[in-house]
Design a protein around this motif. Structure first.
Motif, PDB file in Angstrom:
ATOM      1  N   ARG A  46       3.141   6.140  -3.454  1.00 39.86           N
ATOM      2  CA  ARG A  46       4.296   6.865  -2.836  1.00 39.86           C
ATOM      3  C   ARG A  46       4.311   6.735  -5.136  1.00 39.86           C
ATOM      4  NH1 ARG A  46       7.027   4.237   1.506  1.00 39.86           N
ATOM      5  NH2 ARG A  46       7.151   6.268   2.940  1.00 39.86           N
ATOM      6  N   ILE A  47       4.020   5.225  -5.743  1.00 37.14           N
ATOM      7  CA  ILE A  47       3.860   5.199  -6.645  1.00 37.14           C
ATOM      8  C   ILE A  47       2.695   6.521  -7.598  1.00 37.14           C
ATOM      9  CG2 ILE A  47       3.633   4.116  -8.867  1.00 37.14           C
ATOM     10  CD1 ILE A  47       4.710   1.591  -7.107  1.00 37.14           C
ATOM     11  N   VAL A  48       1.930   6.459  -7.622  1.00 43.87           N
ATOM     12  CA  VAL A  48       0.897   7.385  -7.024  1.00 43.87           C
ATOM     13  C   VAL A  48       1.366   8.645  -7.125  1.00 43.87           C
ATOM     14  CG1 VAL A  48      -1.112   8.088  -6.773  1.00 43.87           C
ATOM     15  CG2 VAL A  48      -1.377   6.104  -6.829  1.00 43.87           C
ATOM     16  N   CYS A  49       2.404   9.350  -6.539  1.00 45.22           N
ATOM     17  CA  CYS A  49       2.842  10.099  -6.263  1.00 45.22           C
ATOM     18  C   CYS A  49       3.855  10.720  -7.240  1.00 45.22           C
ATOM     19  CB  CYS A  49       2.660  10.293  -4.516  1.00 45.22           C
ATOM     20  SG  CYS A  49       3.481  12.382  -3.913  1.00 45.22           S
ATOM     21  N   GLN A  84      12.076  14.329  -2.991  1.00 44.12           N
ATOM     22  CA  GLN A  84      13.779  12.807  -3.306  1.00 44.12           C
ATOM     23  C   GLN A  84      13.370  12.916  -4.375  1.00 44.12           C
ATOM     24  OE1 GLN A  84      13.330  11.452   0.650  1.00 44.12           O
ATOM     25  NE2 GLN A  84      13.498  13.076   1.904  1.00 44.12           N
ATOM     26  N   THR A  85      14.552  11.772  -4.333  1.00 41.88           N
ATOM     27  CA  THR A  85      14.810  10.931  -5.565  1.00 41.88           C
ATOM     28  C   THR A  85      14.168   9.548  -5.119  1.00 41.88           C
ATOM     29  OG1 THR A  85      16.065  11.833  -6.862  1.00 41.88           O
ATOM     30  CG2 THR A  85      16.274  10.233  -7.372  1.00 41.88           C
ATOM     31  N   ILE A  86      13.056   9.355  -5.911  1.00 47.17           N
ATOM     32  CA  ILE A  86      12.381   8.094  -5.626  1.00 47.17           C
ATOM     33  C   ILE A  86      13.320   6.865  -6.754  1.00 47.17           C
ATOM     34  CG2 ILE A  86       9.989   6.744  -5.785  1.00 47.17           C
ATOM     35  CD1 ILE A  86       9.350   8.751  -3.719  1.00 47.17           C
ATOM     36  N   GLN A  92       0.800  -1.410  -0.519  1.00 52.20           N
ATOM     37  CA  GLN A  92      -0.172   0.227  -0.061  1.00 52.20           C
ATOM     38  C   GLN A  92       1.384   1.404  -0.028  1.00 52.20           C
ATOM     39  OE1 GLN A  92      -2.322  -1.275   3.476  1.00 52.20           O
ATOM     40  NE2 GLN A  92      -3.581  -1.648   2.536  1.00 52.20           N
ATOM     41  N   ARG A  93       1.796   0.618   0.489  1.00 55.52           N
ATOM     42  CA  ARG A  93       2.795   1.836   0.688  1.00 55.52           C
ATOM     43  C   ARG A  93       3.578   2.728  -0.471  1.00 55.52           C
ATOM     44  NH1 ARG A  93       4.470   0.325   5.979  1.00 55.52           N
ATOM     45  NH2 ARG A  93       6.068  -0.905   5.222  1.00 55.52           N
ATOM     46  N   ALA A  94       4.049   1.148  -1.001  1.00 51.40           N
ATOM     47  CA  ALA A  94       4.379   1.549  -2.393  1.00 51.40           C
ATOM     48  C   ALA A  94       3.600   2.560  -3.817  1.00 51.40           C
ATOM     49  CB  ALA A  94       5.480  -0.005  -3.156  1.00 51.40           C
TER      50      ALA A  94
END
Length: 95
Positions: A30-33, A80-82, A25-27
């Motif tokens: 973060r991908i949507v963001c 930040q870089t993801i 869920q966190r991933a």
């Protein structure tokens, strides 16, 4: 008397709201963001979608303030870089 003290709220406040979500869920959030920021513009519609997803995925015991904090945290992370490949790997097979 301490009968009115709520130990569950104490333990919930000790951790960040995003920590209450699964790794997948966190991933996903973060991908949507990351996608929302991909063009360099975080449009209002994208912001509303991400906020809706955060509120929908948070456990019921998480309050509005904590969910808003989680949303702000996700938005701030995008400065930040993801590592997108690492986030995709965190989704697992079921997502």
């Amino acid at each position: 008397m301490t009968a009115n003290s709520d130990s569950s709220s104490d333990s919930a406040s000790a951790t960040h709201p995003l920590d209450q979500l699964s790794t997948a869920q966190r991933a996903l959030l973060r991908i949507v963001c990351w996608v929302a920021w991909a063009d360099g513009d975080f449009a209002d519609e994208e912001r509303q979608l991400l906020e809706t997803l955060v509120f929908r995925l948070m456990p019921p015991e998480v309050g509005i303030a904590e969910a808003e904090d989680a949303f702000r945290s996700l938005v701030a992370e995008q400065l930040q870089t993801i590592d997108l490949e690492a986030l995709v790997a965190e989704l697992g097979d079921s997502d």
